[in-house]
Scaffold this active site. Structure first.
Site, PDB file in Angstrom:
ATOM      1  N   VAL A  64      -6.022   4.585  -5.637  1.00  0.00           N
ATOM      2  CA  VAL A  64      -4.896   5.073  -4.849  1.00  0.00           C
ATOM      3  C   VAL A  64      -5.146   6.530  -4.421  1.00  0.00           C
ATOM      4  O   VAL A  64      -4.739   6.947  -3.330  1.00  0.00           O
ATOM      5  CB  VAL A  64      -3.585   4.867  -5.646  1.00  0.00           C
ATOM      6  N   ASP A  65      -5.841   7.281  -5.227  1.00  0.00           N
ATOM      7  CA  ASP A  65      -6.171   8.678  -4.924  1.00  0.00           C
ATOM      8  C   ASP A  65      -7.000   8.752  -3.627  1.00  0.00           C
ATOM      9  O   ASP A  65      -6.660   9.503  -2.696  1.00  0.00           O
ATOM     10  CB  ASP A  65      -6.974   9.230  -6.117  1.00  0.00           C
ATOM     11  N   ASP A 100       0.861  -1.180   0.000  1.00  0.00           N
ATOM     12  CA  ASP A 100       0.000   0.000   0.000  1.00  0.00           C
ATOM     13  C   ASP A 100       0.902   1.235   0.000  1.00  0.00           C
ATOM     14  O   ASP A 100       1.683   1.426   0.931  1.00  0.00           O
ATOM     15  CB  ASP A 100      -0.864  -0.056   1.269  1.00  0.00           C
ATOM     16  N   ILE A 101       0.785   2.054  -1.014  1.00  0.00           N
ATOM     17  CA  ILE A 101       1.699   3.204  -1.144  1.00  0.00           C
ATOM     18  C   ILE A 101       1.501   4.208  -0.007  1.00  0.00           C
ATOM     19  O   ILE A 101       2.426   4.955   0.312  1.00  0.00           O
ATOM     20  CB  ILE A 101       1.540   3.870  -2.537  1.00  0.00           C
ATOM     21  N   SER A 151      -2.616   4.786 -14.085  1.00  0.00           N
ATOM     22  CA  SER A 151      -3.587   4.419 -15.137  1.00  0.00           C
ATOM     23  C   SER A 151      -3.967   2.936 -15.176  1.00  0.00           C
ATOM     24  O   SER A 151      -4.846   2.566 -15.951  1.00  0.00           O
ATOM     25  CB  SER A 151      -3.112   4.837 -16.549  1.00  0.00           C
ATOM     26  N   TYR A 166      -8.515   3.565 -14.689  1.00  0.00           N
ATOM     27  CA  TYR A 166      -8.326   4.074 -16.049  1.00  0.00           C
ATOM     28  C   TYR A 166      -8.018   2.970 -17.070  1.00  0.00           C
ATOM     29  O   TYR A 166      -7.833   3.247 -18.259  1.00  0.00           O
ATOM     30  CB  TYR A 166      -7.266   5.176 -16.081  1.00  0.00           C
TER      31      TYR A 166
HETATM   32  N1  AR6 Z   1      -1.276   1.579  -2.949  1.00  0.00           N
HETATM   33  C1  AR6 Z   1      -0.687   1.222  -4.123  1.00  0.00           C
HETATM   34  N2  AR6 Z   1      -1.382   0.978  -5.242  1.00  0.00           N
HETATM   35  C2  AR6 Z   1      -2.734   1.091  -5.175  1.00  0.00           C
HETATM   36  C3  AR6 Z   1      -3.426   1.462  -4.002  1.00  0.00           C
HETATM   37  C4  AR6 Z   1      -2.633   1.709  -2.849  1.00  0.00           C
HETATM   38  N3  AR6 Z   1      -3.182   2.076  -1.699  1.00  0.00           N
HETATM   39  N4  AR6 Z   1      -4.760   1.481  -4.276  1.00  0.00           N
HETATM   40  C5  AR6 Z   1      -4.903   1.119  -5.570  1.00  0.00           C
HETATM   41  N5  AR6 Z   1      -3.687   0.872  -6.109  1.00  0.00           N
HETATM   42  P1  AR6 Z   1      -6.115   3.636  -9.706  1.00  0.00           P
HETATM   43  P2  AR6 Z   1      -5.855   5.061 -12.273  1.00  0.00           P
HETATM   44  C6  AR6 Z   1      -3.323   0.448  -7.474  1.00  0.00           C
HETATM   45  O1  AR6 Z   1      -7.467   3.197 -10.059  1.00  0.00           O
HETATM   46  O2  AR6 Z   1      -6.064   3.802 -13.020  1.00  0.00           O
HETATM   47  C7  AR6 Z   1      -9.197   7.586  -9.139  1.00  0.00           C
HETATM   48  O3  AR6 Z   1     -10.583   7.663  -8.928  1.00  0.00           O
HETATM   49  C8  AR6 Z   1      -4.407  -0.155  -8.330  1.00  0.00           C
HETATM   50  O4  AR6 Z   1      -4.575  -1.540  -8.013  1.00  0.00           O
HETATM   51  O5  AR6 Z   1      -5.844   4.126  -8.336  1.00  0.00           O
HETATM   52  O6  AR6 Z   1      -4.740   5.985 -12.689  1.00  0.00           O
HETATM   53  C9  AR6 Z   1      -8.597   8.918  -9.572  1.00  0.00           C
HETATM   54  O7  AR6 Z   1      -9.215  10.011  -8.914  1.00  0.00           O
HETATM   55  C10 AR6 Z   1      -3.805   0.036  -9.713  1.00  0.00           C
HETATM   56  O8  AR6 Z   1      -2.870  -0.981 -10.010  1.00  0.00           O
HETATM   57  O9  AR6 Z   1      -5.586   4.834 -10.688  1.00  0.00           O
HETATM   58  C11 AR6 Z   1      -8.878   8.915 -11.037  1.00  0.00           C
HETATM   59  O10 AR6 Z   1     -10.202   9.326 -11.326  1.00  0.00           O
HETATM   60  C12 AR6 Z   1      -3.040   1.362  -9.592  1.00  0.00           C
HETATM   61  O11 AR6 Z   1      -2.922   1.602  -8.183  1.00  0.00           O
HETATM   62  C13 AR6 Z   1      -8.707   7.469 -11.430  1.00  0.00           C
HETATM   63  O12 AR6 Z   1      -8.967   6.722 -10.242  1.00  0.00           O
HETATM   64  C14 AR6 Z   1      -3.736   2.550 -10.210  1.00  0.00           C
HETATM   65  O13 AR6 Z   1      -5.137   2.423 -10.011  1.00  0.00           O
HETATM   66  C15 AR6 Z   1      -7.299   7.171 -11.856  1.00  0.00           C
HETATM   67  O14 AR6 Z   1      -7.226   5.843 -12.307  1.00  0.00           O
END
Ligand code: AR6
Length: 168
Positions: free
Chosen positions: A33-34, A10-11, A122, A126
């Site tokens: 992650v956001d 978890d980042i 992404s 995304y």
């Molecule tokens: N730590 C590390 N990686 C994570 C965590 C965490 N806590 N949580 C999720 N991931 P995403 P995107 C991974 O969806 O595709 C948001 O609503 C996840 O499994 O977080 O760039 C934003 O506001 C995946 O492999 O980001 C935007 O609207 C990676 O992080 C949209 O999502 C990225 O997944 C951005 O989508």
């Protein structure tokens, strides 16, 4: 020479000078992650994002760009917010995804950050296929001209961790 590391986890639990957020152009939060960064980092991050929107990014942060705020209660000095492209089968948006990594490292250099943690931008909501996201991420960081000494990719699950590991 930048050292590249991969960890599974978890980042928001990571220690780094700067933690990169896979944000959206509103800079006002979302899922994935956001959502996790804004929750664990506390209200200071969202407040800083709101101020940035009001002062510099009335129309939002463009895809492929990056901007820094406080890291609030995270174990970091800064969060660097970058906006990844939504994956498309019709249009090749790889340059925009590469730009997220280049621009985040450029901002990190401006800040004087020596260690930076990235998620797989992404590759979640995304929709970017993980192997391709990993290829672009690792190739772009490898090729970057940066003073950052250590980049850690923090991969949430085993499949992501393995996809990044295959890039070595
Ligand atoms: N730590 C590390 N990686 C994570 C965590 C965490 N806590 N949580 C999720 N991931 P995403 P995107 C991974 O969806 O595709 C948001 O609503 C996840 O499994 O977080 O760039 C934003 O506001 C995946 O492999 O980001 C935007 O609207 C990676 O992080 C949209 O999502 C990225 O997944 C951005 O989508």
């Amino acid at each position: 020479m930048t050292t590249i590391k991969f960890v599974q986890g978890d980042i928001t639990r990571q220690t780094a000078d700067a933690i990169v957020n896979a944000a959206n152009s509103s800079l006002l939060g979302g899922g994935g992650v956001d959502g996790a960064i804004l929750r664990r980092g506390g209200p200071a991050i969202l407040e800083a994002c709101r101020k940035l929107r009001a002062s510099h990014y009335g129309k939002g942060l463009r895809t492929g760009q990056a901007v820094a705020t406080t890291a609030g209660e995270l174990d970091a000095q800064w969060v660097i917010h970058t906006v990844g492209p939504v994956h498309s089968r019709e249009e090749d948006r790889s340059d925009q995804l590469a730009s997220c990594y280049r621009e985040s490292l450029r901002v990190a250099d401006e800040l004087g950050a020596r260690t930076v943690a990235f998620p797989a931008v992404s590759a979640g909501i995304y929709g970017w296929p993980m192997d391709d996201a990993a290829r672009i991420a690792v190739a772009t960081v490898r090729a970057a001209q940066t003073s950052v000494e250590e980049v850690t990719f923090v991969l949430f699950d085993e499949a992501a961790y393995e996809a990044f590991g295959r890039q070595l």
